[in-house]
Design a protein around this motif. Structure first.
Motif, mmCIF file in Angstrom:
data_model
loop_
_atom_site.group_PDB
_atom_site.id
_atom_site.type_symbol
_atom_site.label_atom_id
_atom_site.label_comp_id
_atom_site.label_asym_id
_atom_site.label_seq_id
_atom_site.Cartn_x
_atom_site.Cartn_y
_atom_site.Cartn_z
ATOM 1 N N PHE A 245 11.580 -15.402 -45.652
ATOM 2 C CA PHE A 245 10.360 -14.843 -44.038
ATOM 3 C C PHE A 245 9.100 -13.904 -44.238
ATOM 4 O O PHE A 245 8.614 -13.201 -45.735
ATOM 5 N N THR A 246 8.378 -13.987 -43.404
ATOM 6 C CA THR A 246 6.948 -12.863 -42.952
ATOM 7 C C THR A 246 7.039 -11.917 -42.794
ATOM 8 O O THR A 246 8.161 -11.813 -41.691
ATOM 9 N N GLY A 247 7.079 -10.841 -42.887
ATOM 10 C CA GLY A 247 6.512 -9.989 -41.904
ATOM 11 C C GLY A 247 7.945 -9.210 -42.050
ATOM 12 O O GLY A 247 8.693 -9.311 -42.964
ATOM 13 N N ASN A 248 8.787 -8.149 -40.815
ATOM 14 C CA ASN A 248 9.560 -7.349 -40.981
ATOM 15 C C ASN A 248 10.980 -7.998 -40.344
ATOM 16 O O ASN A 248 10.588 -9.121 -39.276
ATOM 17 N N LEU A 249 12.235 -7.581 -40.899
ATOM 18 C CA LEU A 249 13.212 -8.541 -40.007
ATOM 19 C C LEU A 249 13.087 -7.268 -38.228
ATOM 20 O O LEU A 249 13.683 -6.211 -38.284
ATOM 21 N N SER A 375 16.976 -15.802 -40.196
ATOM 22 C CA SER A 375 18.400 -15.218 -39.523
ATOM 23 C C SER A 375 18.954 -14.089 -40.313
ATOM 24 O O SER A 375 19.614 -15.529 -41.615
ATOM 25 N N VAL A 376 19.488 -12.745 -40.190
ATOM 26 C CA VAL A 376 20.355 -11.923 -40.799
ATOM 27 C C VAL A 376 21.204 -11.535 -39.556
ATOM 28 O O VAL A 376 21.408 -11.178 -38.370
ATOM 29 N N TYR A 377 22.355 -12.005 -39.797
ATOM 30 C CA TYR A 377 23.893 -11.610 -39.493
ATOM 31 C C TYR A 377 24.417 -10.294 -39.748
ATOM 32 O O TYR A 377 25.364 -10.577 -40.760
ATOM 33 N N ASN A 378 25.558 -9.369 -38.606
ATOM 34 C CA ASN A 378 25.660 -8.184 -39.252
ATOM 35 C C ASN A 378 26.638 -7.832 -38.795
ATOM 36 O O ASN A 378 26.569 -7.129 -37.468
ATOM 37 N N ILE A 379 27.371 -7.929 -39.785
ATOM 38 C CA ILE A 379 28.984 -8.180 -39.196
ATOM 39 C C ILE A 379 29.600 -6.015 -38.613
ATOM 40 O O ILE A 379 30.734 -6.428 -37.856
ATOM 41 N N LYS A 380 29.017 -5.255 -39.767
ATOM 42 C CA LYS A 380 29.246 -3.802 -38.818
ATOM 43 C C LYS A 380 28.332 -3.486 -37.707
ATOM 44 O O LYS A 380 28.881 -2.760 -37.246
ATOM 45 N N ASN A 381 27.183 -4.065 -38.018
ATOM 46 C CA ASN A 381 26.060 -3.068 -37.028
ATOM 47 C C ASN A 381 26.196 -3.712 -35.597
ATOM 48 O O ASN A 381 24.776 -3.770 -35.041
ATOM 49 N N TYR A 382 26.850 -4.944 -35.942
ATOM 50 C CA TYR A 382 26.762 -6.237 -34.777
ATOM 51 C C TYR A 382 25.441 -6.160 -33.976
ATOM 52 O O TYR A 382 25.016 -6.050 -33.294
ATOM 53 N N SER A 383 24.592 -7.564 -35.092
ATOM 54 C CA SER A 383 23.159 -6.935 -34.698
ATOM 55 C C SER A 383 23.373 -8.825 -35.672
ATOM 56 O O SER A 383 23.028 -8.763 -36.601
ATOM 57 N N ILE A 384 21.691 -8.907 -34.897
ATOM 58 C CA ILE A 384 21.775 -10.308 -35.548
ATOM 59 C C ILE A 384 19.511 -9.633 -36.165
ATOM 60 O O ILE A 384 18.879 -9.224 -34.525
ATOM 61 N N GLY A 385 19.426 -9.841 -36.883
ATOM 62 C CA GLY A 385 17.792 -9.842 -37.481
ATOM 63 C C GLY A 385 16.925 -11.635 -38.160
ATOM 64 O O GLY A 385 17.289 -11.876 -37.936
ATOM 65 N N LEU A 386 15.926 -11.077 -37.169
ATOM 66 C CA LEU A 386 14.990 -12.486 -37.301
ATOM 67 C C LEU A 386 13.405 -11.828 -37.392
ATOM 68 O O LEU A 386 13.444 -10.913 -37.160
ATOM 69 N N ALA A 387 12.991 -12.849 -38.377
ATOM 70 C CA ALA A 387 12.068 -13.012 -38.510
ATOM 71 C C ALA A 387 11.557 -14.021 -39.011
ATOM 72 O O ALA A 387 11.381 -15.062 -38.548
ATOM 73 N N PRO A 388 9.718 -14.462 -38.595
ATOM 74 C CA PRO A 388 9.436 -16.004 -38.602
ATOM 75 C C PRO A 388 9.836 -15.999 -39.664
ATOM 76 O O PRO A 388 9.101 -16.057 -41.342
ATOM 77 N N VAL A 389 9.484 -17.812 -40.130
ATOM 78 C CA VAL A 389 10.483 -18.383 -41.018
ATOM 79 C C VAL A 389 8.574 -18.281 -42.471
ATOM 80 O O VAL A 389 7.850 -18.626 -41.749
ATOM 81 N N SER A 390 8.871 -17.946 -43.727
ATOM 82 C CA SER A 390 8.014 -18.573 -44.286
ATOM 83 C C SER A 390 7.355 -19.701 -44.440
ATOM 84 O O SER A 390 8.044 -21.172 -44.852
ATOM 85 N N LYS A 391 5.728 -20.226 -44.487
ATOM 86 C CA LYS A 391 5.197 -21.242 -44.171
ATOM 87 C C LYS A 391 5.813 -21.577 -45.890
ATOM 88 O O LYS A 391 5.703 -23.207 -46.356
ATOM 89 N N THR A 392 6.335 -21.333 -47.149
ATOM 90 C CA THR A 392 5.656 -21.648 -48.127
ATOM 91 C C THR A 392 7.428 -21.786 -48.836
ATOM 92 O O THR A 392 7.536 -21.846 -50.032
ATOM 93 N N ALA A 393 8.057 -21.466 -47.922
ATOM 94 C CA ALA A 393 9.603 -20.982 -48.580
ATOM 95 C C ALA A 393 10.464 -22.478 -49.033
ATOM 96 O O ALA A 393 9.951 -23.441 -48.616
#
Length: 393
Positions: A245-249, A375-393
């Motif tokens: 991904f690019t940028g920050n989650l 997308s990042v799924y945290n089972i302790k903080n009960y949150s979903i982190g998102l960041a634009p996908v990297s075009k070169t991934a």
């Protein structure tokens, strides 16, 4: 070695053992996409029905619609469902499991299952595992278009090099419905919250966290873009893959249902189409890798397509131009996530990737959205982190 040398040696030994990074183990595995064997029009209806049946305990109250959806699903023989699977090890035996955000149980076929769906898949042989322990308790797990029944067992489960010791899981003795008959995977690996478990046991990933087998209580998912060669992805346990991904989650709180965390669902601010905001309010979206569409209530899908140039509606289905040039972004937590134009359309008949699915205020984000974000799924903080996908991934 005198006592002072011994003390220093012990200190450094303990220090380096305790501080050894858990991430030195391989905590990522490759995923492969399953594609439906249904005709495309049948597939669209199947995804809608499967979604309605899968989440009926949380969202759906119209029994007549549920009955109709179940009948349609039962009439579709040798059907396949969208999803991503990877290889795990249970008691030193390898299995392909579908990693499902919308369920919380792990099950695999038992050697004692003699049904055809079991016989064409890998089956767990209790006698081949020295660490297996039988649990004489029956269980059943229902999915949108199928069910599995059996007894519980306990053994060590390995994903990559990350292990859940003494994991309780289901051994399927019976599978109902054509849902599982031709699947590429052997069983299902639930990635939801513990409260969603049908067999009332902590999930495999939850146990990994509690046993400190992973560094962080989160997992990351990357899915290849629709115009990439092949349909693959990756699952990273206990951390994130910064190359994807690019940028920050940006993290968003997961919503509760009936006072409990169950499925991965967050608030959505709005949608922007060609710079025009649609003014959606109080919307929520379920994240589900088991769907090849973005599903919305009928009224929301109608509003969405009013702003898609050249869209049309026929017999419950929306169509869009095959080479649409519209600029679509979903706004979540104040951040806009752009959708690649190739993900606005699906199939050779140019169906819209956004389709209507009932009433309410809940959407489902399937692959057309998830391919555009890490997308990042945290089972302790009960949150979903998102960041634009990297075009070169």
């Amino acid at each position: 070695m005198n006592k002072y040398t011994l003390i220093i040696w012990l200190y450094f030994t303990i220090f380096f053992i305790d501080s050894a990074p858990i991430t030195s183990k391989s905590n990522s595995i490759s995923l492969k996409k399953i594609t439906t064997k249904l005709l495309l029009k049948e597939g669209l209806q199947f995804y809608k029905d499967h979604h309605m049946l899968k989440y009926q305990s949380i969202f759906v109250t119209d029994q007549a619609r549920l009955i109709s959806a179940k009948k349609r699903s039962e009439n579709l023989t040798r059907s396949n469902v969208i999803g991503y699977y990877g290889e795990i090890t249970v008691g030193n035996q390898a299995f392909r499991t579908l990693f499902d955000l919308g369920s919380s149980d792990l099950w695999i076929p038992s050697q004692n299952c003699t049904q055809h769906p079991c016989s064409i898949h890998r089956r767990f042989n209790e006698r081949l595992s020295k660490t297996f322990r039988p649990i004489n308790i029956s269980y059943s797990v229902k999915y949108g278009a199928g069910s599995v029944y059996g007894t519980l067992g306990q053994d060590n489960v390995l994903v990559g090099e990350i292990e859940s010791v003494g994991q309780i899981f289901g051994l399927a003795w019976k599978e109902e419905g054509s849902f599982f008959e031709t699947q590429e995977f052997d069983g299902i690996f639930g990635m939801g919250f513990n409260n969603l478990s049908s067999i009332k046991t902590p999930t495999t990933f939850s146990n990994m966290v509690e046993q400190k087998a992973v560094k962080d209580p989160c997992f990351g998912i990357y899915l290849e873009r629709s115009d990439d060669a092949g349909h693959r992805g990756s699952l990273t346990l206990g951390g994130i893959d910064k190359t994807k991904f690019t940028g920050n989650l940006n993290y968003n709180n997961v919503s509760k249902f009936n006072g409990n965390y169950s499925v991965w669902i967050i608030d959505v601010d709005d949608i922007s189409i060609n710079g025009h905001k649609l003014n959606f309010k109080t919307k929520k979206a379920i994240f589900d890798t088991g769907n090849d569409l973005i599903l919305m209530p009928d009224k929301d899908a109608k509003i969405y397509h009013k702003f898609i140039n050249g869209s049309s509606f026929n017999n419950g289905t929306y169509f869009v131009p095959c080479r649409t040039t519209d600029l679509v972004a979903y706004i979540i937590g104040g951040i806009s996530y752009n959708i690649d134009q190739s993900d606005l359309v699906t199939g050779s008949y140019c169906y819209s990737s956004v389709q209507p699915a009932g009433d309410g205020d809940t959407w489902t984000f399937g692959d057309p959205f998830l391919r555009n974000v890490y997308s990042v799924y945290n089972i302790k903080n009960y949150s979903i982190g998102l960041a634009p996908v990297s075009k070169t991934a």
